[in-house]
Design a protein around this motif. Structure first.
Motif, mmCIF file in Angstrom:
data_model
loop_
_atom_site.group_PDB
_atom_site.id
_atom_site.type_symbol
_atom_site.label_atom_id
_atom_site.label_comp_id
_atom_site.label_asym_id
_atom_site.label_seq_id
_atom_site.Cartn_x
_atom_site.Cartn_y
_atom_site.Cartn_z
ATOM 1 N N ILE A 139 -8.300 66.587 27.544
ATOM 2 C CA ILE A 139 -8.199 65.855 26.275
ATOM 3 C C ILE A 139 -8.616 66.753 25.123
ATOM 4 O O ILE A 139 -7.956 66.797 24.078
ATOM 5 C CB ILE A 139 -9.037 64.563 26.316
ATOM 6 C CG1 ILE A 139 -8.385 63.562 27.264
ATOM 7 C CG2 ILE A 139 -9.212 63.970 24.917
ATOM 8 C CD1 ILE A 139 -9.248 62.350 27.573
ATOM 9 N N GLU A 140 -9.707 67.495 25.303
ATOM 10 C CA GLU A 140 -10.161 68.415 24.253
ATOM 11 C C GLU A 140 -9.089 69.457 23.936
ATOM 12 O O GLU A 140 -8.821 69.756 22.767
ATOM 13 C CB GLU A 140 -11.454 69.094 24.675
ATOM 14 C CG GLU A 140 -12.036 70.007 23.613
ATOM 15 C CD GLU A 140 -13.333 70.652 24.036
ATOM 16 O OE1 GLU A 140 -13.754 71.588 23.326
ATOM 17 O OE2 GLU A 140 -13.928 70.255 25.050
ATOM 18 N N LEU A 162 -6.315 67.741 21.950
ATOM 19 C CA LEU A 162 -6.683 67.508 20.544
ATOM 20 C C LEU A 162 -6.583 68.798 19.734
ATOM 21 O O LEU A 162 -6.094 68.785 18.597
ATOM 22 C CB LEU A 162 -8.094 66.921 20.459
ATOM 23 C CG LEU A 162 -8.249 65.506 20.993
ATOM 24 C CD1 LEU A 162 -9.725 65.105 21.055
ATOM 25 C CD2 LEU A 162 -7.455 64.510 20.152
ATOM 26 N N ALA A 213 -4.210 63.418 25.239
ATOM 27 C CA ALA A 213 -5.066 63.230 24.066
ATOM 28 C C ALA A 213 -4.586 62.063 23.207
ATOM 29 O O ALA A 213 -5.397 61.284 22.700
ATOM 30 C CB ALA A 213 -5.117 64.514 23.243
#
Length: 88
Positions: free
Chosen positions: A37-38, A41, A77
């Motif tokens: 997810i990081e 993003l 994300a």
């Protein structure tokens, strides 16, 4: 080994090993999702700055994974708020 006696303490130790490994597996999976997810993003942010025209060139010159993986990270994300785990 079929004639060997298995003591309850042996089974308890085996269960403890299995439970410990399970906890580590869940923690690792959670960290993997958080990291994906990081990455997504960060890629979404970069794409907003770069724009559509230079995106693939920037991606191929700057990241160490495929554009397919980048798309998957970005999709994850974007879906993050909809995931039940994201609320906890």
């Amino acid at each position: 080994m079929s004639g060997d006696l298995i003591l309850p303490a042996d089974l308890e130790a085996i269960a403890q090993r299995a439970n410990s490994a399970h906890v580590r597996a869940r923690e690792a999976a959670g960290r993997a999702v958080e990291n994906a997810i990081e990455a997504g993003l960060a890629l979404i942010e970069a794409k907003a700055i770069i724009g559509h025209g230079g995106w693939l060139d920037w991606l191929s010159g700057n990241v160490n994974f495929s554009d397919r993986t980048a798309r998957l990270y970005m999709q994850l994300a974007k879906a993050m708020p909809a995931l039940p785990e994201a609320k906890s």
